[in-house]
Write an enzyme that holds these catalytic residues in place. Sequence first.
Site, mmCIF file in Angstrom:
data_model
loop_
_atom_site.group_PDB
_atom_site.id
_atom_site.type_symbol
_atom_site.label_atom_id
_atom_site.label_comp_id
_atom_site.label_asym_id
_atom_site.label_seq_id
_atom_site.Cartn_x
_atom_site.Cartn_y
_atom_site.Cartn_z
ATOM 1 N N ASP A 166 2.591 3.037 -0.700
ATOM 2 C CA ASP A 166 2.552 1.726 -0.108
ATOM 3 C C ASP A 166 3.871 0.945 -0.512
ATOM 4 O O ASP A 166 4.359 1.524 -1.428
ATOM 5 C CB ASP A 166 1.316 0.999 -0.729
ATOM 6 C CG ASP A 166 0.982 -0.265 -0.133
ATOM 7 O OD1 ASP A 166 1.721 -0.921 0.623
ATOM 8 O OD2 ASP A 166 -0.284 -0.688 -0.381
ATOM 9 N N GLU A 181 -3.415 -10.221 0.815
ATOM 10 C CA GLU A 181 -3.417 -9.382 -0.442
ATOM 11 C C GLU A 181 -3.465 -10.199 -1.661
ATOM 12 O O GLU A 181 -4.581 -11.217 -1.662
ATOM 13 C CB GLU A 181 -2.154 -8.868 -0.554
ATOM 14 C CG GLU A 181 -1.704 -7.858 0.561
ATOM 15 C CD GLU A 181 -0.371 -6.936 0.524
ATOM 16 O OE1 GLU A 181 -0.231 -6.515 -0.485
ATOM 17 O OE2 GLU A 181 0.358 -7.027 1.654
HETATM 18 C C1 BGC Z 1 3.356 -6.967 2.307
HETATM 19 C C2 BGC Z 1 4.441 -6.798 3.316
HETATM 20 C C3 BGC Z 1 5.193 -8.281 3.069
HETATM 21 C C4 BGC Z 1 5.780 -8.196 1.851
HETATM 22 C C5 BGC Z 1 6.730 -9.503 1.300
HETATM 23 C C6 BGC Z 1 4.049 -6.772 1.056
HETATM 24 O O1 BGC Z 1 3.160 -6.560 -0.071
HETATM 25 O O2 BGC Z 1 2.556 -5.834 2.749
HETATM 26 O O3 BGC Z 1 4.056 -6.703 4.612
HETATM 27 O O4 BGC Z 1 6.144 -8.516 4.148
HETATM 28 O O5 BGC Z 1 4.929 -7.946 0.662
HETATM 29 O O6 BGC Z 1 7.191 -8.971 0.108
HETATM 30 C C1 BGC Z 2 0.066 -3.615 1.733
HETATM 31 C C2 BGC Z 2 -0.129 -2.408 2.816
HETATM 32 C C3 BGC Z 2 0.641 -2.509 3.934
HETATM 33 C C4 BGC Z 2 2.036 -2.505 3.391
HETATM 34 C C5 BGC Z 2 3.221 -2.608 4.773
HETATM 35 C C6 BGC Z 2 1.369 -3.414 1.400
HETATM 36 O O1 BGC Z 2 1.551 -4.489 0.350
HETATM 37 O O2 BGC Z 2 -0.533 -3.079 0.618
HETATM 38 O O3 BGC Z 2 -1.723 -2.493 3.111
HETATM 39 O O4 BGC Z 2 0.224 -1.635 4.992
HETATM 40 O O5 BGC Z 2 2.406 -3.408 2.554
HETATM 41 O O6 BGC Z 2 3.027 -3.933 5.047
#
Ligand code: BGC
Ligand code: BGC
Length: 799
Positions: free
Chosen positions: A319, A522
């Site tokens: 991740d 998130e």
């Molecule tokens: C998300 C990403 C997002 C990024 C921003 C991640 O946790 O999953 O898709 O663009 O944080 O920093």
């Molecule tokens: C998230 C994932 C996601 C990835 C890519 C991460 O922060 O936990 O679920 O697939 O970002 O965006």
Amino acid sequence: MRTFVRLLAASASVGLLSACAGTPVQTSAGAAANTSPPDTALSADEQQIADLLSRMSLERKVAQLIMPDISSITPTDVEKYRFGTVLNGGNSGPYNNDFAPAEDWLKLADEFWEASTGPLDGDEPVIPTIWGTDAVHGHANVIGATIFPHNIGLGATGDADLIRRIGAATALEIEITGIDWTFAPTVAVARDDRWGRTYESYSEDPARVAQMGIAMVEGLQGQPGTVGFLGDGHVIATAKHFFGDGGTAQGVDQGEVNGNIEDLKRIHVTPYPPAIEAGLGSVMASFNSINGKKMHGNKALLTDLLRDEMQFEGLVVGDWNGHGQIKGCTNTDCPQAMIAGLDVYMVPEDWKGLYENTLAQVRDGTIPLARIDEAVGRVLRLKQRAGILGGEVAPSQRTYGGRWDLLGSDAHRAIAREAVAKSMVVLKNTGVLPLKSGANIAVAGSAADSIAQQSGGWTITWQGGGELTNASFPGATSILQGIKDVAAQGGSSAFLAEDGEIAGSAKPDAAIVIFGEEPYAEFVGDRKDLAYRDAEGLELLRKFKAEGVPTVAVFLSGRPMWVNRELNVADAFVAAWLPGSEGAGVADVLFGNVPATGKLSFSWPSDCNGAPLNSAEGALFPVGFGASLDSAAPLPMLSEECAALTAGGGSDWFTAGRLADRVKALSKGTELPDLRGEAGGIAARGIDRNAQEDARAITFGPGTALDLSGPQGGNAFRITYQVQQRPAGPVVIASGGSTLDVTQEFSVAAGKGWREMVLTPACIAGLGNALTIRSDAPFAMQVYEIAQEDAAEGAECSF
Ligand code: BGC
Ligand code: BGC
């Protein structure tokens, strides 16, 4: 994906991949072709992989294991390094445009693909790159795609066949834009609804999650053993996040999971074996730790459990910089994760450093070459199964590439609308539902006509909401519009009375009040309790009641919440979750055109404190509850006591990368949603302090001012900040008509790292619920947290 019958004939059988582990391959860096005779015991597919591996240089192998974000690499980088995979994060659109037209996604997919397939020197094999995306409720990063209900709503439908059809429709829309792989389904078993990702979970019940997860995997990938498996119209699926994401203490995202390991497995691992049975292509490692050890570095669980015991033969992807959270690792340096069993590092920005360090670590023996070969073999095998090895066809030239007529098609929207209707859970109904035909209905609430709000997070942008308007969703239907359309078709009528004012109109027969949580994703959605605080819906319900108009509450949320006050006053109450782009599905149930069959897949709390219920005693409505509209379902009066609501003592204005509800940030009158964006000479962008984009870097141009305002939560402010560069001219903080010159304090703070300033009436006499930071000259600061609190009388300011 492209169907390759030659490859699929063998790869469709799920047991096939096991031959790889002992595959003899040429292992030295930069090696030429393996000249030893082919091992006849290997299948044709495995021979192809062994052959490719034997001809790959170490540089190319390591590049297969590094996944950068499209915002941080160019096709030229891909051509040079030949990365095996790329991703777009939630805030990354093609050409740095979150609002890029769908055509741009395909164009960029072609560019990356072409960059990865140009000829290489010598015998080095060409391996096309693949692109992964978070199509977690439809291909919702893309303008015009069908947006399905988030998983919590799908769990409430209980309809596995429907989920399978949603998976297939989503896969097709992904393929139209040239993408190969989705980071879905989330098979988290959310056990504490304060967790900000609860809505990504189908249920608190592991068996229900397993049932829905397998259906989604089959829908996305097709059925193993059939020619369509990973063929045209299907993409690679990812079960995530392995494992324990839904089990963290207090529902803190990326937090700690503790307990007896067998008990934890019974809850959080249960969804994986059936998905693996269904031919699952990839598993994403989870951010959380289990009994003190981060999953990304947990060999016992990533290798001994997932590989050896559970026989998972696909790819384990990391991740977002998850490896960097392992003790002793950074984003650019983490052999531990590879050794523990991670196959692909998701390293959005820091790919160059990680690539170089990993390469060096294989060369010096820190990472065994056999481990690299195993991981690369898995990447190749996944590509082989998906039909992109050996049949070089650019994304736009594949069967569905560029079939814009199928993106957000009527057929897909019909499936989404069906899902919306089936996900509605009726919690209360004194008889106002179904709405009578011929009725005249008022529709109220600022959420009524907001497709962004009804879609939640992971919608066009990572957090959703914010700057999105209905114009961001061509082809979609707001809940209001759906009510109007369905009413008109049934001889009824509906009109918008957003703030409840019905001036000029006749008294309506009923009012539908639509309200709920603003979008989040998130950790930004983590809460300390389950109290639903925003009073707008409650006030509207009370207003209509006082006027003798029967009310229907439609509650949009990513989780069950304490809404006893609203339940008491409304005549009917429907949990609508986060339905997505097809708002008409809500009206289908309210008007009785589709029976109300949705059932809770999460326990609904009777108090607001948020302690996990998980089908134990104490739920207001248990899992499985959902009234039909065949008979009335009244409720006794519920307690309206909620300690969290009455406890005073401060409020967060900006925390976890998010402005609290009703807190505004403005520059020259232009709003900076969530303290992000550019306006009036100020630029505020997300930066990482402890987590992704949990802080802001704010650059002030000459003569600029940042205005913050919000509800009063105390007589003082506490701000966590740092100043990286001394102010070049005067900086002041103003509030309530008083001004404090902070040039000196900020100059002293410069270069000293994160610190706290406390502002009290002792230094700003008028200190109230608005605060302005004004700078005469260019100046930059970073902000992590802004909170209001109660300071003791006479308490001094500090910086
Ligand atoms: C998300 C990403 C997002 C990024 C921003 C991640 O946790 O999953 O898709 O663009 O944080 O920093
Ligand atoms: C998230 C994932 C996601 C990835 C890519 C991460 O922060 O936990 O679920 O697939 O970002 O965006």
